[in-house]
Design a protein around this motif. Structure first.
Motif, PDB file in Angstrom:
ATOM      1  N   ARG A   1     -23.499  24.213 -30.597  1.00  0.00           N
ATOM      2  CA  ARG A   1     -22.459  25.110 -31.105  1.00  0.00           C
ATOM      3  C   ARG A   1     -22.682  26.545 -30.640  1.00  0.00           C
ATOM      4  NH1 ARG A   1     -22.841  24.939 -36.965  1.00  0.00           N
ATOM      5  NH2 ARG A   1     -24.821  23.887 -36.616  1.00  0.00           N
ATOM      6  N   SER A   2     -21.611  27.303 -30.613  1.00  0.00           N
ATOM      7  CA  SER A   2     -21.680  28.710 -30.220  1.00  0.00           C
ATOM      8  C   SER A   2     -22.003  29.574 -31.434  1.00  0.00           C
ATOM      9  CB  SER A   2     -20.345  29.148 -29.614  1.00  0.00           C
ATOM     10  OG  SER A   2     -19.290  28.951 -30.544  1.00  0.00           O
TER      11      SER A   2
ATOM     12  N   THR B   1     -19.694  30.055 -34.534  1.00  0.00           N
ATOM     13  CA  THR B   1     -19.470  28.972 -35.501  1.00  0.00           C
ATOM     14  C   THR B   1     -20.568  28.914 -36.551  1.00  0.00           C
ATOM     15  OG1 THR B   1     -20.670  27.297 -34.211  1.00  0.00           O
ATOM     16  CG2 THR B   1     -18.339  27.629 -33.690  1.00  0.00           C
TER      17      THR B   1
ATOM     18  N   MET C   1     -21.576  17.950 -34.303  1.00  0.00           N
ATOM     19  CA  MET C   1     -21.795  19.399 -34.292  1.00  0.00           C
ATOM     20  C   MET C   1     -23.273  19.775 -34.292  1.00  0.00           C
ATOM     21  SD  MET C   1     -18.746  20.352 -36.969  1.00  0.00           S
ATOM     22  CE  MET C   1     -19.007  22.130 -37.020  1.00  0.00           C
TER      23      MET C   1
ATOM     24  N   PRO D   1     -20.377  18.729 -24.438  1.00  0.00           N
ATOM     25  CA  PRO D   1     -19.847  19.973 -25.000  1.00  0.00           C
ATOM     26  C   PRO D   1     -18.422  19.868 -25.522  1.00  0.00           C
ATOM     27  CG  PRO D   1     -21.070  20.423 -22.992  1.00  0.00           C
ATOM     28  CD  PRO D   1     -20.987  18.943 -23.117  1.00  0.00           C
ATOM     29  N   ASP D   2     -17.562  19.105 -24.825  1.00  0.00           N
ATOM     30  CA  ASP D   2     -16.180  19.000 -25.285  1.00  0.00           C
ATOM     31  C   ASP D   2     -16.091  18.216 -26.589  1.00  0.00           C
ATOM     32  OD1 ASP D   2     -16.894  16.633 -24.010  1.00  0.00           O
ATOM     33  OD2 ASP D   2     -14.881  16.249 -23.235  1.00  0.00           O
TER      34      ASP D   2
ATOM     35  N   THR E   1     -17.012  20.780 -29.267  1.00  0.00           N
ATOM     36  CA  THR E   1     -15.889  21.693 -29.468  1.00  0.00           C
ATOM     37  C   THR E   1     -14.798  21.038 -30.304  1.00  0.00           C
ATOM     38  OG1 THR E   1     -16.330  22.810 -27.364  1.00  0.00           O
ATOM     39  CG2 THR E   1     -14.127  23.070 -28.294  1.00  0.00           C
TER      40      THR E   1
ATOM     41  N   THR F   1     -15.965  20.572 -33.974  1.00  0.00           N
ATOM     42  CA  THR F   1     -15.980  21.870 -34.650  1.00  0.00           C
ATOM     43  C   THR F   1     -14.568  22.294 -35.024  1.00  0.00           C
ATOM     44  OG1 THR F   1     -17.959  22.512 -33.404  1.00  0.00           O
ATOM     45  CG2 THR F   1     -16.702  24.273 -34.472  1.00  0.00           C
ATOM     46  N   ALA F   2     -13.637  22.147 -34.093  1.00  0.00           N
ATOM     47  CA  ALA F   2     -12.245  22.517 -34.368  1.00  0.00           C
ATOM     48  C   ALA F   2     -11.669  21.664 -35.489  1.00  0.00           C
ATOM     49  CB  ALA F   2     -11.408  22.372 -33.095  1.00  0.00           C
TER      50      ALA F   2
END
Length: 382
Positions: free
Chosen positions: A69-70, A73, A161, A169-170, A173, A176-177
């Motif tokens: 995660r970035s 987040t 996550m 990675p996708d 993402t 997370t969304a």
């Protein structure tokens, strides 16, 4: 220069080679994600310094997290005061020692209900799926006012996550969304409504997702490792069956003993020249505090590589330290004590399933087990 995180392996105890490395050097030069040079901090006192001294900043690290995660987040793990202080203060009241003790009765009932369901299953039981994972997730869901029927979906998103290389990675993402969208639809309800005066809508969404991951995944992962250790230590398990009053001490030692971090701690950037472990460090130096290593520091823990119920003091860093100490530590303690106590009382003949393949988590932010097949043995009614 050595790459970090190190390769993982099954098991609860800290890798002996890594333990030896940490004792040879209080600061270990490595390269972390993105090929950034850093120093691993391994000593108990030095790890405490990094986690509490404001000269060591998480927010100024811009090289990404140690998992998928970035930083945007993460409400607490990648921020410094005053932002961290404001965000943490909004949720602190729900996770005090008093709140945890008030919640203990229904947590105990929940544990008993899950064990009733486990006892009704035929043959070997996967204890992770039946008990060790549902309990923490159902607890955090109730605290947050999230429907119990939504827990399976929250677990599925969390598993992605918390990836540190396991998922693409996708996928991270998208998960997370999806979780953020779920909590965005619940803004203004239950626990989330109490956060509105102090946090923006986006902050509430990120905080809610973080609480699910910390309260659910972190507690469940540690609990699975604890029970795995008890399953494979007949003497310890027998002692706790005969003397359940020792379970609180056992939980504290398990918090010290269990090798928990899959990727190590969050990178910190030194904001000013300082000294650590007797070594002068320049501003800009990146350090990664390792609580698992600190929990085996012989300067603090006599016989650090032995599991001891009789430690007169146990200042472990299993929940972190300082401003980044786990906000849910009181509830986690209640759950660990309750889950282990109820399991051993109801199933004193508990044993690993013969040939049952334990499945350890790999390439995840936190270590633990995906599967733990057991024979429950003859049940004792509550």
């Amino acid at each position: 220069m050595t790459r970090f995180p190190f390769e993982s392996r099954p098991g609860v105890a800290l890798d002996p080679e890594q333990a030896a490395l940490f004792r040879r050097a209080a600061l270990v030069p490595v390269r972390i994600r993105g090929n950034h040079p850093a120093l691993l901090v391994t000593g108990h006192a030095d790890v405490r310094t990094v986690l509490s001294d404001p000269r060591f900043s998480r927010q100024q690290w811009h090289g990404g997290t140690m998992f998928a995660r970035s930083p945007d987040t993460l409400a607490l793990a990648t921020t410094d005061p005053p932002l961290h202080t404001r965000r943490r203060r909004t949720v602190q009241a729900a996770f005090t020692h008093r709140a945890a003790e008030a919640d203990r009765p229904w947590i105990e009932r929940l544990a008993e209900d899950l064990l009733d369901e486990a006892a009704a299953k035929p043959g070997p039981v996967d204890l992770v799926a039946a008990y060790l994972r549902p309990l923490p997730y159902l607890v955090i869901a109730r605290i947050m006012g999230t429907p119990a029927g939504d827990v399976d979906q929250l677990v599925a998103w969390t598993d992605v996550m918390m990836s540190a290389g396991r998922c693409e990675p996708d996928e991270v993402t998208a998960a997370t969304a999806a979780m953020h969208g779920y909590f965005r639809e619940r803004l203004g309800t239950g626990f989330l409504s109490s956060l509105a005066p102090a946090l923006s809508e986006q902050e509430i969404v990120v905080m809610a997702a973080g609480l699910v991951m910390a309260g659910g995944d972190a507690t469940a992962s540690h609990l699975s490792s604890c029970v795995h250790h008890l399953l494979h230590d007949d003497e310890l398990r027998g002692t706790l069956v005969e003397r359940p009053e020792l379970i609180p001490a056992a939980v504290e030692e398990l918090l010290r003993w269990v090798w928990f971090a899959g990727t190590g701690g969050q990178p910190h950037v030194l904001l000013a020249d300082a000294e650590l472990a007797g070594v002068p460090l320049p501003a800009g130096q990146v350090v990664v505090p390792l609580t698992d290593a600190a929990n085996r520091d012989p300067a603090v823990f006599p016989d650090p590589d032995e599991f001891r119920l009789d430690r007169p003091a146990n200042p472990h860093l299993g929940f972190g330290h300082g401003r980044h100490m786990c906000v849910g530590a009181p509830h986690a303690r209640v759950q660990l004590r309750t889950a282990i106590g109820a399991l051993l009382r109801r199933f004193p003949d508990l044993r690993p399933a013969s040939g049952g393949a334990d499945e350890w988590r790999d390439k995840m932010f936190l270590r633990g087990l995906w599967r733990l097949p057991v024979h429950l043995g003859s049940p004792v009614r509550p």
